[in-house]
Design a protein around this motif. Structure first.
Motif, mmCIF file in Angstrom:
data_model
loop_
_atom_site.group_PDB
_atom_site.id
_atom_site.type_symbol
_atom_site.label_atom_id
_atom_site.label_comp_id
_atom_site.label_asym_id
_atom_site.label_seq_id
_atom_site.Cartn_x
_atom_site.Cartn_y
_atom_site.Cartn_z
ATOM 1 N N GLY A 167 0.620 -1.571 0.414
ATOM 2 C CA GLY A 167 0.110 -0.392 0.220
ATOM 3 C C GLY A 167 0.745 0.915 -0.342
ATOM 4 N N GLU A 168 1.607 1.416 1.398
ATOM 5 C CA GLU A 168 2.556 2.662 1.025
ATOM 6 C C GLU A 168 3.863 1.892 1.215
ATOM 7 O OE1 GLU A 168 1.892 5.905 3.172
ATOM 8 O OE2 GLU A 168 -0.039 5.216 4.206
ATOM 9 N N PRO A 169 4.668 2.600 0.158
ATOM 10 C CA PRO A 169 5.978 1.862 0.043
ATOM 11 C C PRO A 169 6.360 1.989 0.267
ATOM 12 C CG PRO A 169 5.412 2.210 -2.090
ATOM 13 C CD PRO A 169 3.793 2.601 -1.502
ATOM 14 N N ARG A 170 6.302 3.793 0.486
ATOM 15 C CA ARG A 170 7.721 4.235 1.359
ATOM 16 C C ARG A 170 8.228 4.371 2.974
ATOM 17 N NH1 ARG A 170 6.148 9.773 0.818
ATOM 18 N NH2 ARG A 170 8.310 10.673 1.325
ATOM 19 N N ALA A 171 6.576 3.851 3.695
ATOM 20 C CA ALA A 171 6.745 3.579 4.585
ATOM 21 C C ALA A 171 6.498 2.486 4.825
ATOM 22 C CB ALA A 171 4.962 4.012 5.531
ATOM 23 N N TYR A 172 6.383 1.623 3.985
ATOM 24 C CA TYR A 172 7.098 0.156 4.398
ATOM 25 C C TYR A 172 8.227 0.035 4.108
ATOM 26 C CZ TYR A 172 7.311 -4.627 2.445
ATOM 27 O OH TYR A 172 7.671 -6.517 2.866
ATOM 28 N N LEU A 173 9.152 0.334 3.773
ATOM 29 C CA LEU A 173 10.294 0.591 3.831
ATOM 30 C C LEU A 173 11.145 1.103 4.886
ATOM 31 C CD1 LEU A 173 11.379 1.299 0.433
ATOM 32 C CD2 LEU A 173 11.497 -0.521 0.967
ATOM 33 N N TYR A 174 10.209 2.100 5.746
ATOM 34 C CA TYR A 174 11.108 2.830 6.136
ATOM 35 C C TYR A 174 10.546 1.864 7.763
ATOM 36 C CZ TYR A 174 11.876 7.762 6.154
ATOM 37 O OH TYR A 174 12.714 9.038 5.930
ATOM 38 N N ARG A 175 9.926 1.351 7.964
ATOM 39 C CA ARG A 175 9.873 -0.497 9.020
ATOM 40 C C ARG A 175 10.158 -1.052 8.752
ATOM 41 N NH1 ARG A 175 7.375 -1.716 13.346
ATOM 42 N NH2 ARG A 175 6.735 0.297 13.155
ATOM 43 N N MET A 176 10.614 -1.741 7.611
ATOM 44 C CA MET A 176 11.445 -3.076 7.355
ATOM 45 C C MET A 176 12.941 -1.714 8.207
ATOM 46 S SD MET A 176 11.583 -4.768 4.150
ATOM 47 C CE MET A 176 13.151 -5.979 3.888
ATOM 48 N N THR A 177 13.718 -0.403 7.801
ATOM 49 C CA THR A 177 14.828 -0.648 7.800
ATOM 50 C C THR A 177 14.533 -0.972 9.566
ATOM 51 O OG1 THR A 177 14.622 0.951 6.576
ATOM 52 C CG2 THR A 177 16.285 1.299 8.315
ATOM 53 N N HIS A 178 13.414 -0.355 10.329
ATOM 54 C CA HIS A 178 13.450 -0.504 11.895
ATOM 55 C C HIS A 178 13.661 -1.769 12.175
ATOM 56 C CE1 HIS A 178 11.508 1.098 15.119
ATOM 57 N NE2 HIS A 178 10.741 -0.103 16.145
ATOM 58 N N ASN A 179 13.186 -2.594 11.481
ATOM 59 C CA ASN A 179 12.783 -3.644 12.186
ATOM 60 C C ASN A 179 14.338 -4.366 11.495
ATOM 61 O OD1 ASN A 179 9.917 -3.759 13.024
ATOM 62 N ND2 ASN A 179 9.770 -4.522 10.515
ATOM 63 N N LEU A 180 14.982 -4.062 10.813
ATOM 64 C CA LEU A 180 16.553 -4.536 10.366
ATOM 65 C C LEU A 180 17.185 -4.059 11.620
ATOM 66 C CD1 LEU A 180 16.340 -4.912 6.755
ATOM 67 C CD2 LEU A 180 16.469 -6.478 8.668
ATOM 68 N N LEU A 181 17.575 -3.253 11.906
ATOM 69 C CA LEU A 181 18.091 -2.721 12.823
ATOM 70 C C LEU A 181 17.924 -3.212 14.340
ATOM 71 C CD1 LEU A 181 19.369 0.147 14.236
ATOM 72 C CD2 LEU A 181 17.885 1.468 14.053
ATOM 73 N N LEU A 182 16.296 -3.213 14.325
ATOM 74 C CA LEU A 182 16.185 -4.477 15.955
ATOM 75 C C LEU A 182 16.529 -5.589 16.204
ATOM 76 C CD1 LEU A 182 12.801 -3.370 16.450
ATOM 77 C CD2 LEU A 182 13.871 -2.386 17.569
ATOM 78 N N ASP A 183 16.560 -6.506 14.877
ATOM 79 C CA ASP A 183 17.573 -7.323 14.586
ATOM 80 C C ASP A 183 18.249 -7.474 14.904
ATOM 81 O OD1 ASP A 183 15.179 -8.865 14.406
ATOM 82 O OD2 ASP A 183 15.079 -9.036 12.157
ATOM 83 N N ARG A 184 19.226 -6.631 14.447
ATOM 84 C CA ARG A 184 20.490 -6.554 14.321
ATOM 85 C C ARG A 184 20.922 -6.134 15.997
ATOM 86 N NH1 ARG A 184 24.713 -4.164 10.711
ATOM 87 N NH2 ARG A 184 23.365 -5.659 9.313
#
Lengths: 322, 194
Positions: free
Chosen positions: B51-68
């Protein structure tokens, strides 16, 4: 330099506001969040604190919400059986369990819950492609950190799982565990205890204890959830048939049929205790027209079905005097 | 949104996403590294509309940071165990907690749970909806007939008591590196059938 308590609380409040916002954020919100973080190193620090609190909060809130007693475990005699099933009554007789996750919970799991109302079904597709169909009035807890785990708190779910020998899929139901060996299977937990039926592949019930293997076409019930099991055969095609709006039975007690009906229709159903142990074999199609459904049921189950204020009552038919 | 479309948007947004990682405290090198991982991950995503690719990419970045951050916390803990005279038998891939971890974990969980139990039932209910059921602030407000700001106050109180309880714990044990991170994302697709 130490921060005053007021300053710290104010920063914390801001950080929480951002945390709530970015759970459901637009790209513009994210940009505003980045600007706030960049404005002062204390902002990023306050946000880190909330994120760390969030990690522990998931497990803690599940434990903090009071759990109702497990009605399924009480060995009440038949005469005291409840008449009413489903609707608010089933919720009150909740099968909710205190959620006891495994060791290392705190930093390694991130549980979330999927729940359905009676009469509603829902399908969850995991990232792995595994699918879980959740029947009505059911609750399932999944773990974002462990995609090979699910806990059925209440109700019924059908699992379609790709087998991975290195990471078997485990379903926790009360104190029992079910481990897949490559599989389509159905699990139910309600007032009748715990039931498992396998459509394809096989599962291991209670892998750390009795380790009972169930293959396609086999089923078991564990009425008290303590591992004292009863095995039975089942038509593999009927396993999880509720997903298509069908309920199939082979010599099942009407008490069980009534629970399934309440779950599938969302209607509260009162069953005459005299009928509880009567057996039924056959398939019920869940007609979306409730009047027609209960009219059919009346014929199929040979009972009288009447609608009242609370829901439907199934009672023994009055026979004409011979 | 096709897969390659998402990758193109990622390339345009990469400086902005990197900026997010930097303000969260990552070094430039680590941020670049994570962006590279993300680019590879984008290539493995199943096709599907976003739906919202830009928000999606922010969310994905956020999650990868948490995993790291989580895996870094685990590695630091293992290295500390090593230097403080552990058994010497350790595997880098072994993420299972030690018996001691389990005990500490249970105790900590009990303390945070007690703090949440002291809150009014309504606050706990709202917090559970937000944190476990993944309901948005707006959805909770709609369900309960409250204003969005009232919902936010409840969520605020819950996080506040958790943060307070956790701050007390961390003062007792400053060597803790295991409360690395939390996350909220919808890592699973979920569709209504009826």
């Amino acid at each position: 330099m130490t921060m005053t308590a007021e300053r710290r609380d104010a920063l914390r409040a801001e950080a929480i506001r951002w945390h709530v916002l970015i759970a459901d954020a637009t790209a513009d919100d994210w940009e505003s969040f980045v600007a706030w973080l960049g404005a002062d190193p204390a902002h990023a620090q306050a946000y880190d604190e909330i994120e760390a609190a969030d990690a522990v909060a998931g497990a803690a809130i599940l434990e903090a919400v009071p759990a109702a007693p497990i009605a399924a475990n009480d060995d009440s005699p038949v005469t005291s059986r409840r008449w009413w099933l489903g609707g608010g009554v089933a919720a009150a007789a909740a099968l909710a369990l205190a959620i006891g996750f495994g060791p290392g919970m705190l930093e390694r799991s991130d549980p979330w819950r999927v729940a359905t109302d009676a009469g509603e079904t829902r399908t969850i597709t995991l990232q792995s492609g595994d699918r879980i169909a959740l029947n009505g009035d059911s609750r399932l807890v999944l773990d974002r950190r462990n995609p090979r785990y699910a806990k059925l708190e209440q109700g019924e779910a059908a699992f379609t799982i790709t087998h991975d020998p290195d990471a078997p899929f485990v379903v926790q139901v009360g104190a029992q565990r079910i481990q897949d060996v490559g599989t389509v299977f159905n699990v139910t937990r309600d007032l009748q205890g715990l039931r498992v039926a396998v459509a394809e592949g096989s599962v291991i019930y209670d892998p750390d204890g009795a380790a009972v293997t169930l293959r396609a076409g086999q089923a078991l019930s564990d009425p008290s959830g303590n591992g004292a099991i009863l095995r039975s055969a089942v038509d593999p095609a009927s396993v999880g048939a509720w997903r298509d709006g069908r309920l199939s039975y082979a010599a099942a007690p009407l008490s069980l049929v009534a629970i399934d009906l309440a779950r599938a229709t969302g209607a509260a159903i009162a069953l005459d205790p005299a009928l509880a142990d009567r057996r039924f074999t056959g398939t019920i199609r869940i007609d979306p027209n409730r009047d027609r459904l209960f009219a059919d049921l009346s014929q199929l189950l040979d009972v009288s079905a009447t609608r009242g204020d609370k829901g439907w009552t199934l009672a023994a038919r009055r026979r004409a005097a011979p | 949104m096709s897969e390659s479309g998402l990758k193109q948007i990622f390339l345009v947004m990469r400086p902005a996403l990197t900026r997010y990682l930097l303000v969260r405290g990552l070094s430039q090198d680590d941020a670049e590294d994570l962006m590279q991982d993300m680019f590879i991950k984008l290539g493995t995503l199943p096709e599907g509309p976003i739906g919202e690719p830009r928000a999606y990419l922010y969310r994905m970045t956020h999650n990868l940071l948490l995993d790291r951050r989580r895996s870094t916390a685990r590695r630091i803990r293992r290295e500390e165990d090593w230097s403080s005279g552990g058994t010497g038998v350790m595997s880098e891939s072994d993420d299972r907690p030690s018996a001691e971890d389990v005990l500490i974990g249970r105790e900590r969980l009990a303390i945070v749970t007690a703090a949440l139990k002291a809150l009014p039932e309504r606050t706990r209910d709202i917090f559970q909806r937000f944190r476990i059921d993944g309901q948005t602030q707006k959805a909770i407000a709609g369900d309960l007939g409250l204003s969005k700001s009232a919902v936010e106050k409840h969520i605020y109180r819950a996080y506040h008591v958790v943060a307070e309880a956790k701050a007390g714990l961390d003062d007792d044990d400053s060597g803790d590196a295991t409360f690395g991170a939390g996350r909220r994302h919808r890592g699973m697709d979920d569709d209504h059938d009826g």
